[in-house]
Every structure is written in structure tokens, then in C-alpha cells.
Design an enzyme around this catalytic site. Structure first.
Site, PDB file in Angstrom:
ATOM      1  N   HIS A 313      79.897  60.519 -62.091  1.00 52.36           N
ATOM      2  CA  HIS A 313      79.914  61.452 -60.960  1.00 52.36           C
ATOM      3  C   HIS A 313      81.022  61.046 -59.990  1.00 52.36           C
ATOM      4  O   HIS A 313      81.279  59.857 -59.805  1.00 52.36           O
ATOM      5  CB  HIS A 313      78.568  61.425 -60.224  1.00 52.36           C
ATOM      6  N   ASP A 371      72.607  66.417 -64.780  1.00 52.89           N
ATOM      7  CA  ASP A 371      72.649  67.190 -66.032  1.00 52.89           C
ATOM      8  C   ASP A 371      72.088  66.445 -67.221  1.00 52.89           C
ATOM      9  O   ASP A 371      71.928  67.032 -68.296  1.00 52.89           O
ATOM     10  CB  ASP A 371      74.106  67.603 -66.325  1.00 52.89           C
TER      11      ASP A 371
HETATM   12  C1  SDX Z   1      77.933  67.992 -61.721  1.00 56.74           C
HETATM   13  O1  SDX Z   1      80.516  67.196 -57.589  1.00 56.74           O
HETATM   14  C2  SDX Z   1      79.274  67.382 -57.718  1.00 56.74           C
HETATM   15  O2  SDX Z   1      78.486  67.150 -56.827  1.00 56.74           O
HETATM   16  C3  SDX Z   1      78.849  67.973 -59.069  1.00 56.74           C
HETATM   17  C4  SDX Z   1      77.347  68.113 -59.292  1.00 56.74           C
HETATM   18  C5  SDX Z   1      76.711  69.138 -58.346  1.00 56.74           C
HETATM   19  O3  SDX Z   1      75.491  69.046 -58.136  1.00 56.74           O
HETATM   20  O4  SDX Z   1      77.458  70.073 -57.919  1.00 56.74           O
HETATM   21  O5  SDX Z   1      76.702  66.871 -59.127  1.00 56.74           O
HETATM   22  C6  SDX Z   1      77.059  68.636 -60.699  1.00 56.74           C
HETATM   23  O6  SDX Z   1      78.975  68.526 -62.016  1.00 56.74           O
HETATM   24  C7  SDX Z   1      77.551  66.637 -62.272  1.00 56.74           C
HETATM   25  C8  SDX Z   1      78.625  66.062 -63.226  1.00 56.74           C
HETATM   26  C9  SDX Z   1      78.435  66.745 -64.588  1.00 56.74           C
HETATM   27  N1  SDX Z   1      79.558  66.358 -65.503  1.00 56.74           N
HETATM   28  C10 SDX Z   1      79.351  65.579 -66.559  1.00 56.74           C
HETATM   29  O7  SDX Z   1      78.299  65.012 -66.816  1.00 56.74           O
HETATM   30  C11 SDX Z   1      80.581  65.467 -67.473  1.00 56.74           C
HETATM   31  C12 SDX Z   1      80.825  63.994 -67.805  1.00 56.74           C
HETATM   32  N2  SDX Z   1      81.259  63.294 -66.584  1.00 56.74           N
HETATM   33  C13 SDX Z   1      82.698  63.173 -66.392  1.00 56.74           C
HETATM   34  O8  SDX Z   1      83.473  64.243 -66.812  1.00 56.74           O
HETATM   35  C14 SDX Z   1      83.025  62.600 -65.018  1.00 56.74           C
HETATM   36  O9  SDX Z   1      82.170  61.558 -64.800  1.00 56.74           O
HETATM   37  C15 SDX Z   1      83.009  63.511 -63.800  1.00 56.74           C
HETATM   38  C16 SDX Z   1      83.848  64.716 -63.988  1.00 56.74           C
HETATM   39  C17 SDX Z   1      81.599  63.914 -63.485  1.00 56.74           C
HETATM   40  C18 SDX Z   1      83.564  62.699 -62.630  1.00 56.74           C
HETATM   41  O10 SDX Z   1      84.859  62.414 -62.945  1.00 56.74           O
HETATM   42  P1  SDX Z   1      85.826  61.611 -61.914  1.00 56.74           P
HETATM   43  O11 SDX Z   1      85.159  61.371 -60.630  1.00 56.74           O
HETATM   44  O12 SDX Z   1      87.144  62.303 -61.898  1.00 56.74           O
HETATM   45  O13 SDX Z   1      85.921  60.227 -62.567  1.00 56.74           O
HETATM   46  P2  SDX Z   1      86.885  59.840 -63.747  1.00 56.74           P
HETATM   47  O14 SDX Z   1      86.905  60.942 -64.754  1.00 56.74           O
HETATM   48  O15 SDX Z   1      88.164  59.383 -63.165  1.00 56.74           O
HETATM   49  O16 SDX Z   1      86.078  58.612 -64.410  1.00 56.74           O
HETATM   50  C19 SDX Z   1      86.295  57.299 -63.973  1.00 56.74           C
HETATM   51  C20 SDX Z   1      86.325  56.494 -65.257  1.00 56.74           C
HETATM   52  C21 SDX Z   1      87.377  56.949 -66.250  1.00 56.74           C
HETATM   53  O17 SDX Z   1      87.713  55.822 -67.037  1.00 56.74           O
HETATM   54  P3  SDX Z   1      89.055  54.970 -66.669  1.00 56.74           P
HETATM   55  O18 SDX Z   1      90.197  55.982 -66.641  1.00 56.74           O
HETATM   56  O19 SDX Z   1      88.807  54.354 -65.313  1.00 56.74           O
HETATM   57  O20 SDX Z   1      89.191  53.957 -67.780  1.00 56.74           O
HETATM   58  O21 SDX Z   1      85.067  56.619 -65.963  1.00 56.74           O
HETATM   59  C22 SDX Z   1      85.297  57.277 -67.209  1.00 56.74           C
HETATM   60  C23 SDX Z   1      86.656  57.933 -67.129  1.00 56.74           C
HETATM   61  O22 SDX Z   1      87.240  58.020 -68.415  1.00 56.74           O
HETATM   62  N3  SDX Z   1      84.231  58.258 -67.355  1.00 56.74           N
HETATM   63  C24 SDX Z   1      83.503  58.444 -68.449  1.00 56.74           C
HETATM   64  C25 SDX Z   1      82.569  59.438 -68.104  1.00 56.74           C
HETATM   65  N4  SDX Z   1      82.749  59.807 -66.841  1.00 56.74           N
HETATM   66  C26 SDX Z   1      83.793  59.079 -66.368  1.00 56.74           C
HETATM   67  N5  SDX Z   1      83.556  57.875 -69.676  1.00 56.74           N
HETATM   68  C27 SDX Z   1      82.647  58.319 -70.560  1.00 56.74           C
HETATM   69  N6  SDX Z   1      81.709  59.270 -70.321  1.00 56.74           N
HETATM   70  C28 SDX Z   1      81.652  59.837 -69.103  1.00 56.74           C
HETATM   71  N7  SDX Z   1      80.735  60.757 -68.854  1.00 56.74           N
END
Ligand code: SDX
Length: 436
Positions: A313, A371
Site C-alpha cells: 500500500h 483487497d
Molecule cells: C487499494 O490508495 C489507497 O488508499 C488505495 C486503497 C483505497 O482504499 O482506496 O487502499 C485501495 O488500491 C489497495 C491497494 C490494492 N492494490 C494491490 O493490492 C496491488 C498490489 N500492490 C502493489 O501494486 C502496490 O503495493 C501498490 C500499488 C498498492 C502500492 O505501490 P507503491 O506505493 O507505488 O509502492 P511500490 O510499487 O513502489 O512498491 C515498493 C516496493 C517495490 O519494490 P522495490 O522497487 O523497492 O524493490 O515493494 C514492491 C515493489 O516492487 N511491491 C510488491 C508489491 N507491492 C509493492 N512486490 C510484490 N507484491 C506486491 N503486491
């Protein structure tokens, strides 16, 4: 917001004059550096794609402490609202800033109930879609189409128009989502029943048929109501920011909410619940818990492009409080339906345990989000996977419209118009085609 004693001084190593920027404080949470005059004073923009460090507005509706894993709607902790209040009370709270007493709750609920029908013409929009159209494609279209029916109340500068539009949108979303489902199932639409609760009415419109009486299961009704409460609002997330930016042009509330529906559809946002359940089903097909280790290696391999959907998140760097409550709701519903041994729930619990002990996730502060479990409980209720995000949109509508009305109600609001760092070609002349 109030001016802090502190101020920010921006200085430049090239000798350009430094400038002082005011710092403002809210009631809780990080202070903000006010950069509204930065461009006028320095000729420079700030740069923050993804808005990692940017407050786009001031708001009094929802507050998240990502480090503590806390979520407050108008100051009330989500754990208390989800266990002591229902969705109608939560809608009243988000829209008007206070929990209603019994009389105000009855009045508000009656207003919503008596707006649950949609114009009969709405059904003709559905006929244009293929029966296998994704429900979010249909919902994006239907919500936008609502603006064609309420010319009497689309002036958002009129507080009464804003209020009746909020009631209409909250009231009609369940009807539209159920219509999208019935259309895909090839079944007749079921009209709302005014004696049913908000969640009970939705279940009736979804699963009743003209052929026999339908009795709402109170356990499922209560679980669905809690799912709506947990999804109702969440600060300036992507879809809420979309609604605010769209509404800032002065467009009507139905069009602005349709933009929010479209944004929520994405798998990085509200579409994650559908993607998460698909992920769990894929792991189950691969061999279930025995294959979790292999799957996790894929997730940790950046080149695989595989993410653990339902994890991570932008704000929560601790456990999403909604995920805990959703897990509890999961257990209650599965037990009530005699599905305690649901393999996907066991798989999800195993995945969570492994992730919470794995350094890849721990070091990146990746925890289950709202989710991760919501799909399992919706699937147990009998809701098709493709409808999960539409139900998220149904529940989030109150948050979107509360945030939109808060923005429009602020006399200082302006149309949102971000700038950019331009990295393209500088000016050059067109050559005749014979010379290109
Ligand atoms: C919702 O914003 C809100 O409030 C949203 C929400 C709401 O109520 O409105 O809470 C609802 O959208 C919840 C989130 C649902 N999405 C998912 O579950 C999809 C999977 N999650 C990721 O896509 C990600 O975690 C996000 C999009 C939710 C957040 O992404 P960020 O903040 O841009 O963080 P990032 O992608 O930069 O991740 C940081 C690191 C990265 O690795 P490094 O580059 O540092 O090596 O963590 C990794 C990412 O690759 N990472 C994951 C991951 N989420 C982040 N690796 C594996 N699986 C994951 N789910």
C-alpha cells in the site's frame, strides 16, 4: 489548517535568492509546506510524479496513519465503526460530519431508500453491451449516463443539488451494479424493495428472481454491510483524486463519479480484489499451498512482473486495519455457510503467514490490504469475481461524493491544473516532406 510557528527556507547553491515558505498544521498528521507561491517567486515547479510527498488538498473527512495502521472516518476508528455502526450511519457521518441519532438515521435511510429506483430508460443502455461485458465497463457507462436524467440538480455550486445528487448516487449504485450482474446472467432485473435494508436490498436485486420468494440471509446481509463500511472512503487515493480533479472543472457529480469508477477499475487500485482472487485460484490450480514457495520466488523476481495482489500500500507501512476486519468477516461468513475449510481461505492465510515472515516483504513493509480477503468473502456470498470491483465502487461512492462536495463547498477551490517537467524537443521548424 493553521499557520505553524515553523517555516521552510529554500536556498539554492547557485546563488539564487533563498525564499521562505509557510508551514501549515492540520489537526493530526504531517505538516505541509505551502508552495503555492513557489513558481511566482522562483520560476520553478516542484516535481512529484505519483504524489509521493504532495498534499493535494485539505480535508476533514478521513485520516490514515500508515505507520500505525490506523484509519479514521471523521475521527472515528474504523474498528469501532465496522463493529458498532452500519453503512447508512457511515454514509451520514462521511457526508455531514457526524453520526446520526436514531431519528436522523431513519430520515436519511428513508431518503436513500426512496431513490433506489433508476429511470426505466436506463435499461436500454445495457442492451448496447455484449452480455459478457466486464461489469466495470457497464458501470462506468451507466453512472455517466445518470447525468442525462437529472438536469434539475447538476449545478454543483448549489448545495441542495450537491446533496440530492449524493443521495441519488448512493441510492442507485446498488441498483446499477445488480442490473449489470442480471444483464450478464441473462436474468430479468429485480426492482428495489423499500422494506429491505441497503445491503439486503442489494442482495435481493442480485439474487432474487420473479419465480420465487427470496429471503435475505442476515449473516450475509451483515457481512456485506460491513464490507461497504470498510470500503467507504480512504483519503486522497487514486480514484478519489480523480473525482476531485474531474469535479474541479465544474462538471456534474455523475460525470465526476463515473471518472472515479473508471480509475478504481485498475488492478493497482480497486481492481486488486478481482486480481487477488484470480491469483489465489491460479495458485490453487498449480497445486495450492505446496506451490506457495514457488509462487513467492516469482513474486520476488523483479523480471517476472508477478505481484502478490492484495499486498502492499502507498500509505500503510503496517497492517491495513481493514484487512484484519475483512479477515474476521471472512471467518464469520465461511463458518455461517459451513465453508470453514474453504481451500482459498486457507491458501490466503498460508500466503499471508509466509509473506509476513519473509524479508522481501518485511523489508518493504508489505502487508495485506483491504483487497486481500475481500474477494474470498464475496466469492463465498456468491458474488462473481468480475463484480468485486463494482461492489468496491458501490461502497466508495459515498466517499467520492463526500470528498467532491467538500472540495466544491470550499470557496477557495480552483480547477486542478498540474504543470510538468518538459523533456521533449525544443522549438524546431517543419521541413517540406521532400526534405524529411
Ligand atoms: C487499494 O490508495 C489507497 O488508499 C488505495 C486503497 C483505497 O482504499 O482506496 O487502499 C485501495 O488500491 C489497495 C491497494 C490494492 N492494490 C494491490 O493490492 C496491488 C498490489 N500492490 C502493489 O501494486 C502496490 O503495493 C501498490 C500499488 C498498492 C502500492 O505501490 P507503491 O506505493 O507505488 O509502492 P511500490 O510499487 O513502489 O512498491 C515498493 C516496493 C517495490 O519494490 P522495490 O522497487 O523497492 O524493490 O515493494 C514492491 C515493489 O516492487 N511491491 C510488491 C508489491 N507491492 C509493492 N512486490 C510484490 N507484491 C506486491 N503486491
Amino acid at each position: 489548517m493553521k499557520l505553524a510557528d515553523n517555516k521552510a527556507t529554500l536556498s539554492f547553491s547557485n546563488g539564487s535568492p533563498s525564499i521562505d515558505l509557510p508551514v501549515y498544521q492540520g489537526s493530526v498528521g504531517p505538516d505541509v509546506v505551502d508552495i503555492r507561491k513557489l513558481y511566482a517567486q522562483t520560476g520553478m515547479f516542484t516535481y512529484d510524479p505519483g504524489f509521493m510527498s504532495t498534499a493535494s488538498c485539505q480535508s476533514a473527512i478521513t485520516y490514515i496513519d500508515g505507520d500505525k495502521g490506523e484509519l479514521l472516518y471523521r475521527g472515528y476508528p474504523i474498528e469501532q465503526l465496522a463493529t458498532q455502526c452500519d453503512f447508512m450511519e457511515t454514509c451520514h457521518l462521511l457526508l455531514y460530519g457526524n453520526l446520526p441519532d436514531a431519528s436522523a438515521k431513519a430520515k436519511f435511510t428513508s431518503r436513500v431508500t426512496h431513490h433506489t429506483m433508476v429511470n426505466e430508460q436506463m435499461q436500454f443502455f445495457l442492451r448496447g453491451f455484449r452480455r459478457d461485458a466486464h461489469p466495470m465497463a457497464i458501470l462506468t457507462g451507466l453512472v455517466g449516463a445518470l447525468s442525462a436524467f437529472y438536469h434539475d440538480s447538476t449545478d454543483i455550486s448549489n448545495p441542495e443539488h450537491r446533496d440530492i445528487s449524493a443521495i441519488r448516487l448512493i441510492a442507485k449504485m446498488p441498483t446499477l451494479v445488480a442490473m449489470a450482474y442480471k444483464y450478464s446472467a441473462g436474468q430479468p432485473y429485480m426492482y428495489p424493495k423499500n422494506h429491505l435494508s441497503y445491503a439486503g436490498n442489494f442482495l435481493h436485486m442480485m439474487f432474487a428472481t420473479p419465480c420465487e420468494d427470496y429471503v435475505v440471509n442476515p449473516v450475509i446481509e451483515h457481512a456485506l454491510d460491513r464490507i461497504f463500511v470498510l470500503h467507504a472512503d480512504h483519503e486522497q487515493n487514486a480514484s478519489t483524486s480523480t473525482v476531485r480533479l474531474c469535479g474541479s472543472s465544474g462538471t456534474n457529480p455523475f460525470a465526476a463519479i463515473a471518472a472515479g469508477v473508471a480509475c478504481l477499475w485498475g488492478p493497482a487500485h480497486g481492481g486488486a480484489n478481482e486480481a487477488c482472487l484470480t491469483m489465489l485460484e491460479d495458485i490453487q490450480k498449480m497445486g495450492g499451498i505446496a506451490k506457495v514457495g514457488h509462487f513467492m520466488e516469482q513474486v520476488k523476481d523483479k523480471n517476472s512482473g508477478v505481484k502478490l495482489m492484495g499486498f502492499g500500500h502507498r500509505v500503510y507501512k503496517n497492517y491495513d486495519p481493514r484487512a484484519k476486519l475483512m479477515q474476521e468477516t471472512c471467518k464469520e461468513v465461511l463458518a455461517a455457510l459451513g465453508l470453514e475449510n474453504d481451500p482459498l481461505f486457507k491458501l490466503a492465510m498460508a500466503l499471508e503467514k509466509i509473506a509476513l515472515e519473509d524479508d522481501y516483504f518485511v523489508s518493504r513493509k508489505l502487508y495485506p490490504n483491504v483487497d486481500f480477503y475481500s474477494g474470498i468473502v464475496q466469492r463465498a456470498i456468491g458474488i462473481p469475481v468480475s463484480l468485486f470491483t463494482a461492489i468496491f465502487a458501490l461502497a466508495r461512492t459515498v466517499g467520492w461524493i463526500a470528498q467532491l462536495n467538500e472540495m466544491i463547498g470550499d470557496p477557495e477551490y480552483k480547477i486542478g491544473r498540474p504543470r510538468q517537467l518538459f523533456t521533449g524537443s525544443v522549438e524546431r521548424d517543419v521541413l517540406p516532406i521532400s526534405q524529411r
